[in-house]
Motif scaffolding. Structure first.
Motif, PDB file in Angstrom:
ATOM      1  N   SER A 138       0.838  -1.210   0.000  1.00  0.00           N
ATOM      2  CA  SER A 138       0.000   0.000   0.000  1.00  0.00           C
ATOM      3  C   SER A 138       0.867   1.252   0.000  1.00  0.00           C
ATOM      4  O   SER A 138       0.558   2.232  -0.685  1.00  0.00           O
ATOM      5  CB  SER A 138      -0.917   0.025   1.230  1.00  0.00           C
ATOM      6  N   ASP A 164      -5.730  -1.096  -4.715  1.00  0.00           N
ATOM      7  CA  ASP A 164      -5.170  -1.615  -3.471  1.00  0.00           C
ATOM      8  C   ASP A 164      -6.165  -2.540  -2.768  1.00  0.00           C
ATOM      9  O   ASP A 164      -7.096  -2.060  -2.133  1.00  0.00           O
ATOM     10  CB  ASP A 164      -4.772  -0.453  -2.553  1.00  0.00           C
ATOM     11  N   GLU A 165      -5.968  -3.822  -2.899  1.00  0.00           N
ATOM     12  CA  GLU A 165      -6.793  -4.816  -2.201  1.00  0.00           C
ATOM     13  C   GLU A 165      -8.278  -4.528  -2.395  1.00  0.00           C
ATOM     14  O   GLU A 165      -9.041  -4.492  -1.432  1.00  0.00           O
ATOM     15  CB  GLU A 165      -6.502  -4.778  -0.693  1.00  0.00           C
TER      16      GLU A 165
END
Ligand code: ATP
Ligand code: MG
Length: 249
Positions: free
Chosen positions: A45, A165-166
């Motif tokens: 991240s 991001d995820e």
């Protein structure tokens, strides 16, 4: 060919003790998908946030289309306009409809005429299977639908690069597929993407390049076949072994 994104010797620490990115090097070629994998806390991240100038790096250089965006003279707003970002938490504005959420940045921030911004937003909603939801408020949507709206919002400014991001981490398992389908479609369109993910099966399928982050560096990179099928580094092997044991690959 000039990479869309290039990180050269990027270093990022939080305070004096937490050196997260020690010396990161990364090239993202146009129209390719890069998957960042690695243990929790390995800096995935942080890397994405640095690339979008949400975090200031301590050393090194980041290039977007060959332009040094970490130069103090660079226009951060102009850079962010060229990079779309979607996070795990969708961060939609609850008091705005889906359509308003998507047109907000293009219209209010980037001065795109309202009509044009609305047309683009409807086009995106249509593509993402959300045409019916234009007038709905986020709390009336499922998690998967909200995440697709967040993707539409990121695409509304026609970014050069998309950072994810995820984006499925907060979703119920049965909703993960619909969001991953959107990523597959975008890849089909040739969108350049960098995604941090714990979905190893998906990374293996969709990525052109897989990067394993460990101890502040990209320890290993290669095609999915190379990194998942024949990892060269002991630490990569150990990480993948744990993933396999957890039944996630
Ligand atoms: N704003 C911050 N201040 C201090 N430390 C931070 C900050 N942001 C991240 N860190 C630290 O940096 C390290 C890397 O965090 P990061 O969120 O980049 O990891 P990650 O690879 O994305 O992990 P995950 O897979 O759990 O999402 C962690 O040790 C984290 O605690
Ligand atoms: Mg993370």
């Amino acid at each position: 060919m000039t990479p869309v994104l290039r990180l050269e010797n990027v270093r990022k620490a939080f305070g004096r003790d937490t050196l997260v990115l020690r010396d990161v090097n990364l090239d993202v070629a146009p129209h390719t998908v890069t998957a960042l994998i690695g243990a929790s806390g390995s800096g995935k991240s942080t890397l994405l946030r640095c690339a979008n100038l949400l975090e200031e790096i301590d050393d090194g250089v980041i290039f977007l289309d060959g332009e040094d965006i970490t130069d103090p003279g660079a226009d951060a707003d102009a850079v962010r306009r060229r990079i779309g970002v979607v996070f795990q938490a969708y961060n939609l504005f609850p008091h705005m409809t889906v359509l308003e959420n998507i047109t907000l940045a293009p219209h209010r921030v980037h001065g795109v005429p309202r009509e044009q911004a609305t047309r683009r937003a409807r086009e995106l909603l249509d593509r993402l299977g959300l045409a019916e939801k234009a007038g709905a408020y986020p709390d009336r949507l499922s998690g998967g639908q909200q995440q697709r709206v967040a993707i539409a919002r990121a695409l509304a400014v026609r970014p050069r690069l998309l950072l994810l991001d995820e984006i499925t981490a907060a979703l119920d398992p049965e909703l993960v597929g619909e969001v991953l389908n959107v990523v597959r479609d975008l890849k089909g369109d040739g969108m350049t993407m960098v995604l941090a993910t714990h979905e190893m099966g998906f990374a293996r399928e969709v990525a052109d390049q897989v990067c394993f982050l460990d101890d502040g560096v990209v320890l290993e990179r290669g095609t999915p076949e190379q990194v998942f099928g024949d990892p060269q580094e002991e630490r990569t092997r150990r990480f993948l072994r744990r993933i396999v044991e957890a039944g996630r690959l």
